[in-house]
Design an enzyme around this catalytic site. Structure first.
Site, PDB file in Angstrom:
ATOM      1  N   LYS A 192      -8.302 -18.089   0.673  1.00 52.94           N
ATOM      2  CA  LYS A 192      -9.328 -17.036   0.653  1.00 52.94           C
ATOM      3  C   LYS A 192      -8.822 -15.845  -0.142  1.00 52.94           C
ATOM      4  CE  LYS A 192     -10.296 -13.538   3.247  1.00 52.94           C
ATOM      5  NZ  LYS A 192     -10.890 -12.578   2.284  1.00 52.94           N
ATOM      6  N   GLU A 266       3.778 -11.424   4.350  1.00 51.38           N
ATOM      7  CA  GLU A 266       4.338 -10.471   3.396  1.00 51.38           C
ATOM      8  C   GLU A 266       3.451  -9.248   3.448  1.00 51.38           C
ATOM      9  OE1 GLU A 266       4.520  -8.248   0.317  1.00 51.38           O
ATOM     10  OE2 GLU A 266       3.888  -9.983  -0.856  1.00 51.38           O
ATOM     11  N   CYS A 300       2.744  -3.422  -3.017  1.00 53.36           N
ATOM     12  CA  CYS A 300       3.340  -3.350  -1.682  1.00 53.36           C
ATOM     13  C   CYS A 300       4.788  -2.867  -1.729  1.00 53.36           C
ATOM     14  CB  CYS A 300       3.246  -4.704  -0.984  1.00 53.36           C
ATOM     15  SG  CYS A 300       3.953  -6.059  -1.943  1.00 53.36           S
ATOM     16  N   GLU A 397       2.211   4.207   4.146  1.00 54.80           N
ATOM     17  CA  GLU A 397       1.976   3.565   2.848  1.00 54.80           C
ATOM     18  C   GLU A 397       0.648   4.068   2.273  1.00 54.80           C
ATOM     19  OE1 GLU A 397       2.260  -0.909   0.957  1.00 54.80           O
ATOM     20  OE2 GLU A 397       1.294  -0.675   2.919  1.00 54.80           O
TER      21      GLU A 397
END
Length: 803
Positions: A192, A266, A300, A397
């Protein structure tokens, strides 16, 4: 002289008018409406749809299908039905499919790059020059692991059906990171993509269909979080591989707890970018550009926290501001643009909110003097100084082009600040002192540490995090472990293992092609193959030729009678081609794959030749099939035969690096004239050596035919040189030659002794057969690490560290 900003302001930039034409033509070809790819077929379920938007304009690009739970169920069933057959076809067949995917991605790289930039908003330079080449690299690399799985992971088997959920920041690259290793290890996939960026995944689905990938091996379903939830919780999925936010990762961990599903995550990061006082500040500035403004900071592992020694902080800040003034933000299809658009309004609002929060908490914001485009969703590169380590912008983040800068005094303090985060995905440190670098790197709590570089990735290296950045690895040998499980007695890899050998033989039989045909009634046109030296055909110095006989003693051709001077010329050509050792292992692998591709295209010709040389049609067919398989094996090994780090009892890192020997003489076996030639020359060149080969004395025509394959396969001239003639005349010349660095001899005991004796002149390495012979059709005797060990020599590099 004008300043850099003034120069930029007077230059005319912009995308070429036709830049997006291929992508829009592709979209229009589908009426800008896309369904789901399930079981090798496209379906437009009559349910919900949604639009995907162009971040640079805010306008719709295409209409996608929202996959329902029922759609997810159909995709999982299709993957389950395909999995045992995909495993049964064997590693070589899977390698060929993965190789085909890599080639198709390269062939359509422009379309993929433009689609990615339209869909994601990243600059076309990044899509074209970084993302798409890395995608192809991952499929090439994992084609090699498919080929080697049986040998390198002998006690493992596939997990089964893999559910994969990827993010929007690197849509196509994340697809490759997930799909390539899963397929290589014999799994099937339901993937997906992110709802914002599904177009390149849908184009990839078409590629799967175009190459004839078996139905159900790859299934692509689109949709939002509801689709992802249905995939995560489906009982027919054996593993979930997820890349995305830590918050969603937590949800997935909870949802799969106790289910027996294998899981790899991850997740997010807040990566430190550490600058020591002796660092090259100009290089650091460019490193910051790559660390945080690459892909608009939507990475990331972005280096979003600059930690700089206070003595150089002022100089670094001044240089950073000057560099930020020169950055260009705009249309992602403009090749001169450094930063494109933010993915969606929701992400832009998050970035703007965190920037306001940073100012409210007392940090000082600096942005360039120029303005961003008003159409679409853009945000300028931003630098925060005077930031507290506990500030929200230093801990959360942001996932945007915003970097915070803090200072430290000592290395100890730098480590403390770097590790002051709940994340642990990556870190980057900058210093000219390798002693300091290797002292600090092990102390950083991060899965990847870059020294004097940042955001560097490769299929051969594992990537993943510590702590709240997730667990599991993607890439490299360690990434393969995520897609295999240990075999257990009585288990059969979803029904695949017991029939695996017979299925592989059946697969080979299906792909073998025609057997040798009868000779034509007309007499053949006389052709005496020349020697092959420096990438060119060369007449033998002697001017003489030798007859080649079939088993009945009839002359079926002639070859050149090579002598000492021919050997000398071949050795000189091999030395001139020494640059082959400096070619990247990845490029060497591609050349070897290309050799296999071209041999396969001429398979019938070689079958006829081998049958003429004395084998039956069945034997000739088997030899061609085995030879192609063997070439794939060494193409696979070319970029995977790695060194090691030795744990020596000192404060140092000892790096053991395998290097090529140089010029290797190879006296090939008489048996299996094509397979034996390939099995002895290709491992040497895979490791970066150049070769002077003496082919089978009884059946040299297979090797002289083969140099026509080399001519069409991008093999640099001089990498493989072929000197035909009498073994007992040519082997001693090679053995005594002071410019030959190693010699392999597959012949009699007497010849082996002679080679070893004559090699003492320059103490060259020898590898002799002593007349014992080998089964060249056997993968253990005729291929493998023994050949790679003989083709390399190890250099140990000791690197001290510690203050």
């Amino acid at each position: 002289m004008a300043s850099i900003p003034e120069i930029f302001s007077t230059m005319s930039y912009g995308p070429a008018p036709e830049a997006a034409a291929p992508a829009h033509a592709w979209l229009e070809g589908h009426d800008r409406r896309f369904g789901l790819y399930i079981g090798g077929r496209w379906t437009r379920a009559g349910g919900e749809t949604f639009d995907t938007l162009n971040p640079a304009t805010g306008k719709p690009l295409a209409q996608l299908t929202q996959a329902s739970a029922a759609d997810v169920g159909r995709a999982v069933r299709a993957a389950r039905a395909a999995q045992s057959g995909w495993w049964d076809i064997g590693g070589h067949a899977r390698a060929r499919y993965l190789y085909a995917l890599a080639r198709q991605i390269q062939k359509h790289s422009r379309l993929f790059a433009v689609l990615e930039s339209l869909d994601n908003g990243k600059p076309i330079r990044e899509s074209r020059d970084i993302d798409v080449p890395l995608v192809a690299r991952h499929f090439y690399h994992h084609a090699g692991w498919a080929q080697l799985m049986e040998r390198e992971l002998p006690d493992r088997e596939p997990v089964g059906v893999i559910g994969q959920i990827i993010p929007w920041n690197f849509p196509l690259l994340m697809l490759a990171w997930k799909i390539a290793p899963a397929l290589a290890m014999g799994n099937t996939v339901v993937l997906k993509p992110a709802e914002f960026t599904s177009l390149t995944a849908l184009r990839f689905a078409e590629v799967c269909s175009e190459i004839g990938l078996p139905d159900g091996v790859v299934n692509i379903i689109t949709g939002d979080g509801r689709t992802g939830e249905a995939l995560v919780t489906h009982p027919g999925v054996d593993k979930i591989a997820f890349t995305g936010s830590t918050d969603v990762g937590r949800i997935i961990r909870s949802a799969t707890a106790g289910s027996g599903k294998k899981l790899s995550l991850e997740l997010g990061g807040k990566s430190p970018f550490i600058v020591f006082p002796d660092a090259d500040v100009d290089s650091v500035v460019e490193g910051v550009v790559d660390a945080i403004w690459f892909n608009q900071g939507q990475v990331c592992c972005a280096g979003s926290r600059i930690l700089v020694q206070e003595g150089v902080a002022e100089r670094l800040v001044a240089k950073l501001k000057a560099r930020m003034e020169t950055l260009r933000v705009g249309d992602p299809l403009d090749k001169a643009v450094d930063m494109g658009a933010i993915i969606a309004p929701v992400q832009l609002e998050k970035i703007e909110g965190l920037v306001r929060r940073g100012e409210e908490e007392g940090a000082r914001l600096w942005q360039p003097s120029w303005s961003c485009p008003t159409d679409g969703w853009f945000f300028p590169p931003s630098l925060f100084t005077e930031v507290s380590p506990a500030a929200t912008i230093a801990q959360v983040e942001i996932f945007g082009p915003v970097v915070v800068l803090m200072t430290f005094r000592t290395p100890v303090e730098a480590v403390e600040l770097a590790n002051n985060t709940r994340y642990g995905l990556a870190a980057s440190l900058w210093t000219e002192n390798i002693n300091l670098a290797l002292d600090i790197a092990p102390q950083l709590q991060a899965g990847t540490v870059w020294i004097n570089c940042t955001n560097v990735f490769d299929a051969a290296s594992g990537f993943g995090g510590y702590r709240e950045s997730g667990f599991g690895r993607e890439g490299g040998r360690e990434g393969l472990r995520e897609y295999v499980k240990w075999k257990r007695d009585g288990e059969d890899a979803k029904g695949g293992t017991p029939a695996r050998g017979s299925a592989r033989r059946a697969s080979r039989a299906r792909t073998a092609g025609a057997s040798a045909s009868s000779s034509p009634s007309l007499p053949p046109i006389d052709r005496t193959p020349k020697l092959y030296i420096g990438g060119k055909q060369a007449r033998p110095d002697s001017g003489y030729s030798l007859p080649v006989l079939d088993p009945a003693g009839r002359v079926i051709g002639e070859v050149g009678h090579g002598n000492r001077k021919d050997v000398r010329n071949a050795v000189e050509a091999a030395h001139k081609a020494a640059g082959w050792a400096r070619v990247t292992a990845h490029n060497r692998a591609q050349v070897l794959y290309y050799i296999a591709e071209n041999l396969a295209a001429r398979g019938d010709e070689f079958r006829r030749r081998l049958a003429e040389l004395g084998g039956s049609a069945e034997q000739a067919d088997r030899e061609v099939v085995l030879t192609i398989d063997r070439i794939y094996t060494y193409a696979a090994w070319a970029d995977k035969y790695d060194g090691a780090v030795h744990h020596t009892p000192y404060r140092n890192v000892t790096l053991a690096m395998p290097e090529p020997i140089g010029v290797v003489g190879v006296v090939c076996p008489d048996e299996w004239p094509l397979l034996g030639f390939v099995s002895t020359t290709l491992p040497a060149i895979a490791m970066g050596n150049t070769v002077v080969a003496v082919p089978s004395g009884r059946s040299p025509l297979a090797a002289t035919d083969f140099y026509q394959v080399l001519d069409t396969s991008d093999v640099p001239g001089g990498v493989i040189n072929i000197v035909t003639g009498l073994r007992d005349e040519l082997a001693p010349v090679l053995a005594a030659h002071d410019d030959v660095d190693g010699l392999w001899y597959f012949g009699s005991a007497e010849g082996s002794a002679e080679v070893e004796r004559l090699s003492a002149g320059n103490m060259k390495r020898t590898w002799v057969d002593l007349g014992r012979g080998r089964d060249w059709a056997d993968t253990r005797e005729g291929a493998g690490e023994e050949f790679l060990e003989q083709a390399t020599q190890v250099k140990n590099i000791w690197v001290p560290y510690g203050e």
